[in-house]
Design a protein around this motif. Structure first.
Motif, mmCIF file in Angstrom:
data_model
loop_
_atom_site.group_PDB
_atom_site.id
_atom_site.type_symbol
_atom_site.label_atom_id
_atom_site.label_comp_id
_atom_site.label_asym_id
_atom_site.label_seq_id
_atom_site.Cartn_x
_atom_site.Cartn_y
_atom_site.Cartn_z
ATOM 1 N N ALA A 79 -0.501 2.676 -5.471
ATOM 2 C CA ALA A 79 -1.410 2.548 -4.323
ATOM 3 C C ALA A 79 -1.804 3.932 -3.806
ATOM 4 C CB ALA A 79 -0.748 1.731 -3.217
ATOM 5 N N GLU A 89 0.808 -1.211 0.000
ATOM 6 C CA GLU A 89 0.000 0.000 0.000
ATOM 7 C C GLU A 89 0.844 1.265 0.000
ATOM 8 O OE1 GLU A 89 -3.112 -0.360 3.065
ATOM 9 O OE2 GLU A 89 -2.313 -2.375 3.341
ATOM 10 N N THR A 99 -3.767 -2.028 -3.049
ATOM 11 C CA THR A 99 -2.761 -3.072 -3.232
ATOM 12 C C THR A 99 -2.892 -3.725 -4.606
ATOM 13 O OG1 THR A 99 -2.841 -3.501 -0.854
ATOM 14 C CG2 THR A 99 -1.778 -5.161 -2.237
#
Length: 757
Positions: free
Chosen positions: A390, A385, A664
């Motif tokens: 992301a 992330e 993700t």
């Protein structure tokens, strides 16, 4: 579905076993695929030497029935009528030297068995009282269509199929040129003009375009692969697999009774784009699994069970979408669709068998030649992330309505010009201008007599009488044709049995939209007004063929759209185990398709891109472009949709957080998705270097469609709409869950396979 260890479940099944088996028996797999590719390469010269022209006629159409009736009742006219155009700057057609050359040309052509009739048209300066026997009859009425006494025209009718005539044409042309050289002392030039002559030149241009596009697309695709994967070793593997798939497909095509140059272009472009894309997804996932610490065997098994499954379903989506073109009653469209389906199927099988075998063999040098600035696979795999993609996804999801609305409005604005889309099928006169056919047509165009007719565009009209009924009087029909200001003359060629043949000669070029409008007017206005309702009147000729193809394509467009939408929706529901996500994907694809149509109208139909792309706007768009773009875009966009959404689902199944799953999922798929899209855009855009304007239109449309889909849709609309839908993204009614429960079988996360030896 997932592919890593540590609490993630891996799906086992046939694809997992296929990948492992291909790796274990890699030398057998490599040998079989090498033989398959070699066979295709060996057959390639034979394939190139036996190409047919694209069969643009619509089976059972009015123009096709007219052609069949002429072949049955007027066999002396053959399957095609051509003109030999003779031109001299120094002599008139009636002077002895020019006349001797004309006789030599006719003698040379009459020696050909497939030539049924060779008849000279009366010279423009021939006195009325000196009509030769060969010119007697209805052809004398054509004399007013030309005026230049330095030109001479010979009507030639030939038999044989389209493919046979295309293969014989160079021999006819050589015979004409040899006769001219032997008798004219360089004072006469000659050209053959007709459908086969145009098809021959178009085929040569199409083959040149294939070679040019491949010369651009192949190095561009490899360069993008290198940049996307970051090292020479990994980039070489997808390129090899795509090349093997294309070579093998060409070998399969050689087994077919008829193949045209358009099919070769489709195999080359689709095979290169799809083949590399599929391999790219598999190689990226394989390297990611290795970076997570899996052994080679487990990495291959998990890769084929995850990315391989996506490739298989994506290939099915492409093939199902493409199969919708088979609904169109035209052999050329069906042949192209069959070629695209074949190369896609072979590319999928290669990605699931040949690619694992290569990866098992090439593991030691897969990371060789790494670019110094390139992030290694494990960095992307572990960025999670915190990566830039992301962060971008979270940025979009913080303002989903703003981004979603903006992109939808932009696509709608781009789509607005598509309301003015006008379809036609025109001969690329600019591209043909420097060919022998183009020079012959230029002589015909410049030599219009008082009647202003175009000898290169006969419009045959077949009048068929029911059994036991008197032959009708066609005077009213012929008079109405002659009264139309767009028709130079019309004459009754003859009546045989229950069939009368009328030849009309329009004043306009047979490949223009105006000629198509004339065909429709004759069919729907003149014929009903001048013939009894129980009489069958068939209007044929090149303009009628274009009209029939346009009407067939337009009438079947909604059938194709409905089929593709239904199949896409059902397939996505099963694959994504969601109802709203597939509906969202369908709506976005429709928006992108409409925007692509709009941009094609602006750039090509309205002429804004004429200077940039070397085209000339005609106010129309190629008749087959809407169907081609719709089918290809839906097939490929489903590919990207499945790849991205299934990866997001993998993450969601771990922790149940939609926003985290999107971030993700986009982080791990952005690079391969962007690389795959860039390769596809480069492959399609290589067609912009083509000579043929219809190839440029299609190349532009497909490249723009993929660009819009891979940027605005995948990286903006997908995260925005998933955020807006929230938990409803994963709504899947219980009846559907029960119906598709076999897609959810997992295996123990700790289960491994035996190592490859």
């Amino acid at each position: 579905m997932s592919s890593s260890t540590g609490g993630r479940h891996h799906r086992t099944g046939i694809l997992h076993r296929v990948g492992v088996a291909a790796a274990r028996h890699r030398w057998l797999v490599l040998t079989a695929w090498s033989a398959f590719a070699l066979l295709g390469l060996v057959q390639l010269p034979q394939l190139l030497g036996s190409l047919d022209p694209p069969p643009i006629r619509v089976d059972s159409s009015q123009s096709a029935r007219a052609e069949a009736a002429m072949a049955e009742h007027f066999p002396d006219l053959g399957r095609e009528q051509m003109l030999v155009v003779l031109r001299s700057e120094h002599e008139t057609a009636t002077e002895p030297g020019f006349a001797r050359t004309a006789v030599a040309v006719m003698t040379a052509l009459r020696q050909r068995r497939e030539v049924t009739v060779v008849v000279p048209l009366p010279p423009a300066d021939l006195p009325t009282g000196n009509i030769p026997a060969a010119a007697a009859g209805p052809l004398w009425e054509l004399r007013g269509l030309y005026r230049d006494s330095h030109n001479s025209y010979i009507l030639v009718t030939v038999s044989g199929t389209d493919g046979q005539r295309l293969r014989w044409f160079p021999e006819w042309q050589a015979a004409v040129e040899q006769a001219i050289r032997d008798t004219s002392a360089g004072h006469v030039t000659g050209y053959l003009v007709g459908y086969t002559a145009a098809a021959h030149e178009l085929q040569q241009l199409a083959l040149t375009d294939v070679y040019t596009a491949d010369a651009i697309a192949m190095p561009a695709a490899f360069l993008l692969l290198l940049l996307g994967l970051g090292c020479l070793g990994a980039a070489a593997v997808p390129a090899v697999v795509a090349g093997v798939a294309i070579s093998g497909t060409l070998g399969v095509l050689d087994l077919l009774p008829a193949v045209n140059a358009t099919q070769l272009m489709v195999v080359s472009m689709v095979g290169l784009g799809v083949g590399i894309d599929y391999c790219l997804l598999v190689v990226s996932r394989f390297r990611e699994e290795l970076a997570r610490g899996l052994g080679r065997t487990d990495a291959l098994g998990h890769t084929t069970a995850t990315a391989g499954r996506t490739v298989a379903y994506s290939g099915i989506a492409v093939m199902l979408a493409t199969s919708s073109a088979l609904l169109i009653d035209n052999a050329a469209v069906r042949a192209v669709a069959a070629s695209a389906i074949t190369v896609t199927a072979i590319s999928v099988v290669a990605a699931l068998t040949l690619l694992p075998a290569l990866l098992a063999t090439s593991r030691p040098w897969l990371d060789r030649g790494t670019l110094p600035w390139r992030t290694r696979p494990h960095a992307t795999a572990t960025a999670g992330e915190q990566g830039r993609w992301a962060r971008w996804a979270r940025h979009v999801m913080r303002r989903p309505w703003r981004y979603g609305t903006t992109v939808v409005v932009l696509l709608a604005l781009a789509a607005a010009p598509s309301l003015d889309l006008r379809l036609s099928l025109e001969l690329p006169e600019k591209a043909l201008a420097d060919t022998a056919f183009g020079r012959g047509m230029a002589v015909l165009t410049d030599d219009k007599g008082a009647d202003g007719g175009n000898l290169g565009g006969f419009m045959p009209i077949v009048v068929q009488t029911p059994a036991h009924r008197p032959i009708p009087d066609t005077t009213a029909l012929v008079s109405a044709l002659r009264a139309d200001p767009r028709i130079a003359t019309a004459l009754v060629y003859g009546t045989r049995a229950d069939t009368t043949l009328i030849l009309a000669v329009p004043k306009i070029s047979p490949t223009t939209p105006e000629a198509a409008a004339l065909v429709r007017y004759v069919r729907h206005t003149i014929v009903p007004r001048t013939t009894p309702p129980d009489i069958t009147v068939l209007v044929g000729g090149p303009p009628a063929v274009v009209v029939d193809l346009a009407e067939e394509s337009t009438s079947k467009l909604w059938w194709v759209i409905g089929f593709v939408l239904a199949v896409s929706l059902l397939l996505l529901i099963v694959l994504l185990r969601s109802v709203l996500l597939p509906i969202k994907a369908i709506i976005m694809n429709i928006l992108v398709t409409a925007a692509t149509y709009g941009l094609v109208v602006v750039v090509f139909q309205n002429g804004i891109g004429d200077e940039l792309f070397g085209t000339t706007a005609t106010g129309t768009t190629q008749v087959y472009l809407p169907i081609a773009v719709f089918v290809v875009l839906f097939g490929l966009s489903l590919d990207y949709e499945v790849f991205l959404i299934r990866r997001i689902q993998e993450e969601y199944e771990i922790h149940g957080d939609t926003e985290r799953a999107v971030a993700t999922g986009l982080q791990t798929t952005a690079r391969p998705l962007a690389t795959a899209a860039a390769i596809m855009i480069a492959v399609f855009a290589s067609g912009l270097a083509a000579h043929l304007p219809d190839s440029k239109q299609l190349a532009f449309a497909l490249a723009v469609a993929i660009l819009l889909d891979a940027t605005l849709v995948r990286f903006v609309l997908v995260p925005a709409f998933i955020k807006i839908l929230g938990r409803w993204n994963w709504w899947y009614p219980q009846p559907l869950r029960r119906a598709t429960r076999h897609h959810r079988r997992d295996i123990n996360p700790d289960e491994t396979t035996q190592p490859v030896r």
